[in-house]
Design a protein around this motif. Sequence first.
Motif, PDB file in Angstrom:
ATOM      1  N   GLY A 367       0.822  -1.214   0.000  1.00  0.00           N
ATOM      2  CA  GLY A 367       0.000   0.000   0.000  1.00  0.00           C
ATOM      3  C   GLY A 367       0.847   1.250   0.000  1.00  0.00           C
ATOM      4  N   ILE A 368       1.919   1.219   0.798  1.00  0.00           N
ATOM      5  CA  ILE A 368       2.808   2.386   0.849  1.00  0.00           C
ATOM      6  C   ILE A 368       3.486   2.605  -0.498  1.00  0.00           C
ATOM      7  CG2 ILE A 368       4.945   3.264   1.881  1.00  0.00           C
ATOM      8  CD1 ILE A 368       4.084   1.903   4.490  1.00  0.00           C
ATOM      9  N   LEU A 369       3.965   1.503  -1.104  1.00  0.00           N
ATOM     10  CA  LEU A 369       4.611   1.639  -2.409  1.00  0.00           C
ATOM     11  C   LEU A 369       3.640   2.149  -3.465  1.00  0.00           C
ATOM     12  CD1 LEU A 369       6.777  -1.627  -2.463  1.00  0.00           C
ATOM     13  CD2 LEU A 369       7.571   0.726  -2.165  1.00  0.00           C
ATOM     14  N   TRP A 370       2.414   1.617  -3.430  1.00  0.00           N
ATOM     15  CA  TRP A 370       1.408   2.087  -4.392  1.00  0.00           C
ATOM     16  C   TRP A 370       1.087   3.566  -4.170  1.00  0.00           C
ATOM     17  CZ3 TRP A 370      -0.504   0.972  -8.874  1.00  0.00           C
ATOM     18  CH2 TRP A 370      -1.698   1.555  -9.288  1.00  0.00           C
ATOM     19  N   PHE A 371       0.977   3.937  -2.901  1.00  0.00           N
ATOM     20  CA  PHE A 371       0.698   5.341  -2.573  1.00  0.00           C
ATOM     21  C   PHE A 371       1.836   6.235  -3.060  1.00  0.00           C
ATOM     22  CE2 PHE A 371      -1.081   8.826  -0.316  1.00  0.00           C
ATOM     23  CZ  PHE A 371      -0.017   9.541   0.221  1.00  0.00           C
ATOM     24  N   TYR A 376       4.087  10.134  -6.647  1.00  0.00           N
ATOM     25  CA  TYR A 376       5.188  10.558  -7.505  1.00  0.00           C
ATOM     26  C   TYR A 376       4.697  10.866  -8.923  1.00  0.00           C
ATOM     27  CZ  TYR A 376       9.882  10.833  -9.385  1.00  0.00           C
ATOM     28  OH  TYR A 376      11.026  11.286  -9.966  1.00  0.00           O
ATOM     29  N   LYS A 377       3.810  10.020  -9.421  1.00  0.00           N
ATOM     30  CA  LYS A 377       3.262  10.264 -10.758  1.00  0.00           C
ATOM     31  C   LYS A 377       2.463  11.565 -10.785  1.00  0.00           C
ATOM     32  CE  LYS A 377       0.874   7.850 -14.494  1.00  0.00           C
ATOM     33  NZ  LYS A 377       0.241   6.592 -14.908  1.00  0.00           N
ATOM     34  N   LYS A 378       1.713  11.794  -9.705  1.00  0.00           N
ATOM     35  CA  LYS A 378       0.941  13.038  -9.607  1.00  0.00           C
ATOM     36  C   LYS A 378       1.875  14.240  -9.565  1.00  0.00           C
ATOM     37  CE  LYS A 378      -2.474  15.323  -6.667  1.00  0.00           C
ATOM     38  NZ  LYS A 378      -3.246  15.209  -5.408  1.00  0.00           N
ATOM     39  N   LYS A 379       2.968  14.095  -8.825  1.00  0.00           N
ATOM     40  CA  LYS A 379       3.938  15.184  -8.724  1.00  0.00           C
ATOM     41  C   LYS A 379       4.570  15.489 -10.079  1.00  0.00           C
ATOM     42  CE  LYS A 379       8.166  16.523  -6.303  1.00  0.00           C
ATOM     43  NZ  LYS A 379       9.212  16.070  -5.355  1.00  0.00           N
ATOM     44  N   ARG A 380       4.939  14.419 -10.808  1.00  0.00           N
ATOM     45  CA  ARG A 380       5.534  14.620 -12.130  1.00  0.00           C
ATOM     46  C   ARG A 380       4.542  15.325 -13.070  1.00  0.00           C
ATOM     47  NH1 ARG A 380       9.533  13.876 -10.220  1.00  0.00           N
ATOM     48  NH2 ARG A 380       9.735  15.961 -11.083  1.00  0.00           N
ATOM     49  N   LYS A 381       3.286  14.907 -12.978  1.00  0.00           N
ATOM     50  CA  LYS A 381       2.272  15.516 -13.837  1.00  0.00           C
ATOM     51  C   LYS A 381       2.077  16.979 -13.491  1.00  0.00           C
ATOM     52  CE  LYS A 381      -2.457  14.852 -15.509  1.00  0.00           C
ATOM     53  NZ  LYS A 381      -3.684  14.034 -15.405  1.00  0.00           N
ATOM     54  N   GLU A 382       2.052  17.291 -12.190  1.00  0.00           N
ATOM     55  CA  GLU A 382       1.890  18.679 -11.758  1.00  0.00           C
ATOM     56  C   GLU A 382       3.068  19.532 -12.213  1.00  0.00           C
ATOM     57  OE1 GLU A 382      -0.675  17.849  -7.657  1.00  0.00           O
ATOM     58  OE2 GLU A 382       1.444  18.385  -7.559  1.00  0.00           O
ATOM     59  N   GLU A 477      12.963  16.430 -17.691  1.00  0.00           N
ATOM     60  CA  GLU A 477      13.196  15.355 -18.656  1.00  0.00           C
ATOM     61  C   GLU A 477      14.087  14.264 -18.080  1.00  0.00           C
ATOM     62  OE1 GLU A 477      12.749  16.726 -23.225  1.00  0.00           O
ATOM     63  OE2 GLU A 477      14.699  16.979 -22.316  1.00  0.00           O
ATOM     64  N   LYS A 478      15.057  14.696 -17.280  1.00  0.00           N
ATOM     65  CA  LYS A 478      15.939  13.725 -16.636  1.00  0.00           C
ATOM     66  C   LYS A 478      15.143  12.809 -15.722  1.00  0.00           C
ATOM     67  CE  LYS A 478      20.157  13.462 -13.870  1.00  0.00           C
ATOM     68  NZ  LYS A 478      21.193  14.245 -13.132  1.00  0.00           N
ATOM     69  N   GLN A 479      14.232  13.387 -14.946  1.00  0.00           N
ATOM     70  CA  GLN A 479      13.370  12.588 -14.065  1.00  0.00           C
ATOM     71  C   GLN A 479      12.441  11.701 -14.877  1.00  0.00           C
ATOM     72  OE1 GLN A 479      13.348  12.295 -10.817  1.00  0.00           O
ATOM     73  NE2 GLN A 479      14.973  13.768 -10.406  1.00  0.00           N
ATOM     74  N   ASN A 480      11.859  12.267 -15.930  1.00  0.00           N
ATOM     75  CA  ASN A 480      10.931  11.484 -16.753  1.00  0.00           C
ATOM     76  C   ASN A 480      11.622  10.294 -17.407  1.00  0.00           C
ATOM     77  OD1 ASN A 480       8.832  13.183 -16.158  1.00  0.00           O
ATOM     78  ND2 ASN A 480       9.098  14.472 -17.965  1.00  0.00           N
ATOM     79  N   ASN A 481      12.835  10.510 -17.924  1.00  0.00           N
ATOM     80  CA  ASN A 481      13.570   9.423 -18.564  1.00  0.00           C
ATOM     81  C   ASN A 481      13.972   8.348 -17.565  1.00  0.00           C
ATOM     82  OD1 ASN A 481      13.451  10.617 -21.081  1.00  0.00           O
ATOM     83  ND2 ASN A 481      15.326  11.810 -20.761  1.00  0.00           N
ATOM     84  N   ARG A 482      14.258   8.760 -16.324  1.00  0.00           N
ATOM     85  CA  ARG A 482      14.686   7.810 -15.305  1.00  0.00           C
ATOM     86  C   ARG A 482      13.560   6.853 -14.949  1.00  0.00           C
ATOM     87  NH1 ARG A 482      17.045  10.532 -10.082  1.00  0.00           N
ATOM     88  NH2 ARG A 482      18.566  11.186 -11.649  1.00  0.00           N
ATOM     89  N   ILE A 486       8.658   2.837 -15.641  1.00  0.00           N
ATOM     90  CA  ILE A 486       7.752   2.552 -14.513  1.00  0.00           C
ATOM     91  C   ILE A 486       6.462   3.350 -14.639  1.00  0.00           C
ATOM     92  CG2 ILE A 486       7.509   2.652 -12.007  1.00  0.00           C
ATOM     93  CD1 ILE A 486      10.526   2.400 -11.806  1.00  0.00           C
ATOM     94  N   TYR A 487       6.614   4.645 -14.909  1.00  0.00           N
ATOM     95  CA  TYR A 487       5.450   5.529 -14.861  1.00  0.00           C
ATOM     96  C   TYR A 487       4.775   5.751 -16.201  1.00  0.00           C
ATOM     97  CZ  TYR A 487       7.193   6.635 -10.234  1.00  0.00           C
ATOM     98  OH  TYR A 487       7.603   6.543  -8.949  1.00  0.00           O
ATOM     99  N   GLY A 488       5.455   5.366 -17.307  1.00  0.00           N
ATOM    100  CA  GLY A 488       4.824   5.503 -18.611  1.00  0.00           C
ATOM    101  C   GLY A 488       5.035   6.890 -19.200  1.00  0.00           C
TER     102      GLY A 488
END
Length: 607
Positions: A367-371, A376-382, A477-482, A486-488
């Motif tokens: 649950g923690i990993l999913w959260f 993290y995905k929400k943060k990247r999108k924001e 971009e560096k974060q996105n490529n890393r 995982i995140y698509g």
Amino acid sequence: MTIILLLACTACDRSTRHVTENLSQAEELIWTAPDSALHILESIPTSRHLIGKEQADYVLLLSLAQYRCYIPVSSDSSMIDLAVEYYKDKNDADKKGKALYIKGCVWKEKYNDIPNALIAYKEAETCISDMKERHYVAHIYSSLGYIYEKSLNFELAKEYYQKALQENTNIKDITSQASDLLNLLGLYHIVNDTDSINQCITSLLKCSGKLKDSILQSKIYHNIAVSKMYQEKYEEAESFFSCALHISPASPSYKTMSGLAQLYMKKGQKERADSLFQNALLSKDLSLRAYIYNQLYDEAWKAENYKKIAQYARLYIDTSDSIYNSHLHQEVLKVQRKYDHMQLLYQKSRQTNIIYSSIIIIFIVSGILWFLFIQYKKKRKEENEKLRAEIAELVEALDKMSTSCNKTQKELQDQINALKSKQEKDVLMSPEEYAAIQNTIDKLTKEKEQNEKEQHQEYEKLQAQFEALNQKLKEVEKQNNRFRLIYGNYDCVEQKDIKALQVALNLSQNKPCNISDDREDIKHWLNLSRNGFADKLHKTYPMLDKTFLDICYLAALGLSIDEIAQYAGNIKRRSVERYMSLICQEVQYPMSGKKGFESFINHILTI
């Protein structure tokens, strides 16, 4: 012989009834008049010969009466164990809870055995849900709070004191309410909870007027005074200290003396403070004496009196060692863990608990990993949305500035051209008129140059914003490529947005540009800043070749004919005008020439 037996039975029956009546009467008085209850219990002549229920009740009530009368409990643990053992299997939660509570009191008061006292109190707590006599419930909670406080487990102590306060409030026991509030006040000071401190003070003042116990009243005023002193309300603190000293019984209140001395020290009245500290050192309370030695040590240090510094330091260390040796908080924590573990074993077997615990841990970790994944995905999108918004703002700023500056420059140039034309055509113009017109031309020229300078400064600011935006994009971009696997690939800001913005800035500042190399960037910029102009033009008029498209792209950017000629490959101005006419013919636009071409471009922009 028969008569003798009858008389003996009658005597025994009367004796049994007498013991039962005395025990019942003592139980009724145990909370309201514990001294009377103790007198009744001690007056039972056959107490040594009691057995069974009478013996268990007698031991229980006698121990509690002594405890309530502040008399050292004479019953040893084996006596209390008789009551505990008797009621262990009986369906009487009140008596079982009482017996365990008294057992805890014996361990705590007589033997100072905090770990065994905690075990007894925790076992008594298991009876609370079925107990009807809430006085005992409140005292069990209060005793647990006391032990956890002394063991430095302040959160649990606060929880149990609050439970005790609620129980005492329900049964309207003012004395016990005051005690619980005093305990909570001390804990709130430790965690620095100002609002709760003020609420406690208000409640204590309400209770103090209803109390008949002068010792408790004095204690209330003392603790309120300490609170006021820490809040730097010195006048109120002194008033409450004085009330505490005035109300206290004949024996001096050393703790209050020490508090008042500390107050005088804060107010700069050193002589009065020293006198009170010396009197308070007569106390047998090790903690109080250690505190006073520490205060005197600090004062000696400030005065640089090295002889007294050494004296008070030695006294403080000796007293602190004595206090440390009496602290048993580590043992209490061990008992608590042992008790919790035993309670767990009563419910389920060890193997089942291990399996269930492992499953729960796996679910929690998952649950923690999913959260974290979602966050993290929400943060990247924001971050991408924020970056896209910044790009949009920069695009809008560049567009507005370019339009405004070009319009201003064009108006100024038109005025200059009109005045020059007037000078050339009017051959009969007097020298004065010619000089006035020339003066106006010079002013307009200077204004145009100033406008160009301001435009250049604005472009420099936009360039700085662009550099910061470009750096931020590289980090994103560096974060996105890393984490792309995982995140698509969600809607990311792309490098071509920034490249297109850079080309637009270069064009606005008349920097060199090669249309063949930068065509795709210009198209992307037009799609960003001109509502998809390039895509709409290509889709609506697919017959236009690259040269015609380049002319349309440059014109949509608001460039002049001369600038279009420069960026289209250094062609002549007439060639640009000819291309404009040919484009109108190619798309079969109803108008032709330069005006027709401008109308055509505006038409595409408004689609």
